[in-house]
Design a protein around this motif. Structure first.
Motif, short mmCIF file in Angstrom:
data_model
loop_
_atom_site.label_atom_id
_atom_site.label_comp_id
_atom_site.label_asym_id
_atom_site.label_seq_id
_atom_site.Cartn_x
_atom_site.Cartn_y
_atom_site.Cartn_z
N GLN A 1 0.83 -1.20 0.00
CA GLN A 1 0.00 0.00 0.00
C GLN A 1 0.88 1.26 0.00
O GLN A 1 0.60 2.22 -0.72
CB GLN A 1 -0.93 0.01 1.21
CG GLN A 1 -2.00 -1.06 1.15
CD GLN A 1 -2.79 -1.14 2.44
OE1 GLN A 1 -2.29 -0.82 3.51
NE2 GLN A 1 -4.03 -1.60 2.32
N ARG A 2 1.92 1.24 0.82
CA ARG A 2 2.83 2.39 0.88
C ARG A 2 3.53 2.59 -0.47
O ARG A 2 3.61 3.71 -0.98
CB ARG A 2 3.87 2.19 1.98
CG ARG A 2 4.83 3.38 2.14
CD ARG A 2 5.86 3.14 3.23
NE ARG A 2 6.62 1.92 3.06
CZ ARG A 2 7.61 1.77 2.18
NH1 ARG A 2 7.96 2.76 1.39
NH2 ARG A 2 8.27 0.63 2.10
N LEU A 3 4.00 1.49 -1.06
CA LEU A 3 4.65 1.59 -2.37
C LEU A 3 3.67 2.08 -3.43
O LEU A 3 4.03 2.88 -4.29
CB LEU A 3 5.22 0.23 -2.78
CG LEU A 3 6.43 -0.25 -1.99
CD1 LEU A 3 6.82 -1.66 -2.43
CD2 LEU A 3 7.60 0.71 -2.14
N TYR A 4 2.44 1.61 -3.37
CA TYR A 4 1.42 2.05 -4.32
C TYR A 4 1.24 3.57 -4.20
O TYR A 4 1.24 4.27 -5.21
CB TYR A 4 0.10 1.34 -4.05
CG TYR A 4 -1.02 1.85 -4.93
CD1 TYR A 4 -1.18 1.39 -6.22
CD2 TYR A 4 -1.91 2.81 -4.47
CE1 TYR A 4 -2.18 1.88 -7.05
CE2 TYR A 4 -2.92 3.31 -5.27
CZ TYR A 4 -3.04 2.83 -6.55
OH TYR A 4 -4.05 3.32 -7.36
N ALA A 5 1.10 4.06 -2.98
CA ALA A 5 0.90 5.50 -2.76
C ALA A 5 2.09 6.29 -3.30
O ALA A 5 1.91 7.33 -3.95
CB ALA A 5 0.70 5.78 -1.28
#
Length: 84
Positions: A5-9
């Motif tokens: 999720q962090r990488l996606y953001a």
């Protein structure tokens, strides 16, 4: 927030489209579109994108405005954060 999720953001903040951001975050190709849709509805992920300076409601992405590749924008933001 989970790692993907962090990488996606961060990928979205760098200017990648939704599916490409999910793929770059390590989501399998078969579920990239649905994962991107879920991430876009997740308040924690959206808050992280906004902290990174990404406005999902903006009509033109930063990558398109500056004509820089998304990877260059991501590298620049990571460098800026490491200086602090």
């Amino acid at each position: 927030m989970r790692h993907k999720q962090r990488l996606y953001a961060e990928n979205r903040a760098a200017g990648l489209p939704k599916k490409a951001a999910a793929l770059a975050a390590g989501v399998p190709p078969t579920s990239a579109s649905s994962s991107a849709s879920r991430y876009e509805k997740n308040p924690t992920v959206m808050a992280h994108m906004k902290r990174l300076g990404f406005d999902p409601d903006a009509p033109i992405s930063e990558a398109k405005k500056t004509r820089q590749p998304a990877a260059a924008i991501a590298a620049q933001r990571i460098a800026e954060r490491s200086k602090v």
